[in-house]
Scaffold this active site. Structure first.
Site, short mmCIF file in Angstrom:
data_model
loop_
_atom_site.label_atom_id
_atom_site.label_comp_id
_atom_site.label_asym_id
_atom_site.label_seq_id
_atom_site.Cartn_x
_atom_site.Cartn_y
_atom_site.Cartn_z
CD GLU A 179 20.29 -3.19 -28.06
OE1 GLU A 179 19.90 -4.55 -28.32
OE2 GLU A 179 19.57 -2.59 -27.49
CE LYS A 221 17.75 -2.45 -30.40
NZ LYS A 221 16.41 -3.50 -30.60
P1 13P Z 1 13.37 -1.15 -26.24
O1 13P Z 1 13.26 -0.30 -27.59
O2 13P Z 1 12.23 -1.34 -25.40
O3 13P Z 1 14.42 -0.26 -25.51
O4 13P Z 1 14.18 -2.40 -26.69
C1 13P Z 1 14.87 -2.72 -27.64
C2 13P Z 1 15.73 -3.73 -27.46
O5 13P Z 1 15.80 -4.71 -28.29
C3 13P Z 1 16.69 -3.58 -26.48
O6 13P Z 1 17.78 -4.71 -26.61
#
Ligand code: 13P
Length: 343
Positions: A179, A221
């Site tokens: 991510e 992500k």
């Molecule tokens: P949000 O969808 O609230 O941005 O959170 C997702 C997430 O796991 C951030 O690391």
């Protein structure tokens, strides 16, 4: 590394009509969420709240492929003694775990951050596997602020750490969610977000290649390509969809089974509408499945409906069911605004 097993998990994480529930708020973040509804952040309250989500059976079975947990939650039992991990598994969803230790100041780069948590990670992954985790998450934070931030240094150190984490996950039989979040805070326009996101993704996939991470057993992500929150000109769903898909087609290899978006502070309905616009308009031009891994955009409504009170559990579960269903439809490209109003 058993790539076939990793690939099977990754493909299940992006099954049609399903996505991931990000319920991995750290102790600090969940306290903030509970503060907003005037509920105390005790271990029992956190358990009750998350148990309530995992027991929303229809939402979990129909729309949720996996749940990202925090260290405390993966070890917790439901009120009746059933491990929360088992509750999740019984719905058919896959338990996952956040393993990073948060974003900390990056030396020599004022205002920028690098995510920590690599020390001891191999042992922690082994323990999480034994506790039932089959995928993990590591979040890097890339801020956009003026012309100098983000620096190439910030992006490359975060990409390097993401790849080191991903390689360790795969060695442990765990699918890494990588991510690299380009934040939507700030007044930049959508094109600046495009450029930073593209550069970040290209750097990340270079590092994953350099460190021998198998993309077939990896999930990305990312943020959507979107206008900064304080930008005076806000792009709509069609522009966001077109630019996000174009950016990913130029930087995300086809071997990757899926991309699951974070919601990042978008409104519930925007997060759904934008995902829907991509799947409705571009499905046949994308080699990967495109889905959601939302925290706030799935939980804001049930959290508010719950308000920390046992008598509101049914209303909160209905709110969670609704958001899960709307996002499940968006994964298929079958959502429309009218479905929101009918609820
Ligand atoms: P949000 O969808 O609230 O941005 O959170 C997702 C997430 O796991 C951030 O690391």
């Amino acid at each position: 590394m058993d790539l076939e097993a990793l690939n099977k998990i990754a493909v299940a994480m992006v099954a049609p009509g399903k996505g991931i529930l990000a319920a991995d708020e750290s102790s600090g973040t969940i306290k903030k969420r509970f503060d907003s509804i005037n509920a105390e952040s005790t271990e029992d309250n956190r358990r009750d709240y998350r148990e309530m989500l995992f027991r929303t059976e229809q939402a979990m079975k129909d729309c949720i492929s996996g749940v990202i947990l925090f260290d405390e939650t993966i070890r917790q039992n439901a009120k009746d003694g059933t491990p929360l991990v088992k509750l999740i598994q019984d719905t058919g969803a896959i338990p996952g775990i956040k393993v990073d230790k948060g974003a900390h100041a990056l030396a020599g780069a004022e205002g920028e951050k690098v995510t920590e948590g690599l020390d001891g990670l191999r042992d922690r992954l082994k323990e999480y596997y034994d506790l039932g985790a089959r995928f993990a998450k590591w979040r890097a934070v890339i801020d956009i602020a003026g012309d100098e931030i983000p620096s190439g240094y910030c992006i490359s150190t975060n990409a390097h750490a993401l790849a080191r984490y991903a390689a360790l996950c795969q060695e442990a039989g765990i699918v890494p969610i990588v991510e690299p979040e380009v934040l939507m805070d700030g007044d930049h326009d959508i094109d600046r977000c495009y450029d930073v996101t593209e550069f970040t993704l290209k750097s990340l996939f270079d590092e994953l290649y350099a460190q021998d991470v198998a993309l077939e057993g990896t999930i990305l992500k990312p943020n959507m390509v979107i206008s900064g929150k304080k930008c005076s000109k806000q792009a709509g769903a069609e522009e966001i969809a077109e630019k996000t898909v174009r950016c990913f087609r130029s930087s995300v290899p086809a071997a990757l089974p899926g991309i699951v978006f974070l919601s990042g502070g978008q409104s519930d309905e925007d997060a759904t509408a934008n995902l829907n616009a991509m799947n409705a308009g571009y499905k046949d031009r994308m080699p990967w499945a495109l889905s959601f891994s939302y925290g706030r955009a799935l939980q804001a409504a049930p959290l508010k409906a719950w308000g920390g009170k046992a008598e509101n559990v049914a209303a909160a579960q209905a709110a969670f069911m609704h958001r899960a269903k709307m996002n499940g439809l968006a994964q298929l490209g079958d959502w429309s605004a009218g479905l929101e109003k009918a609820a």
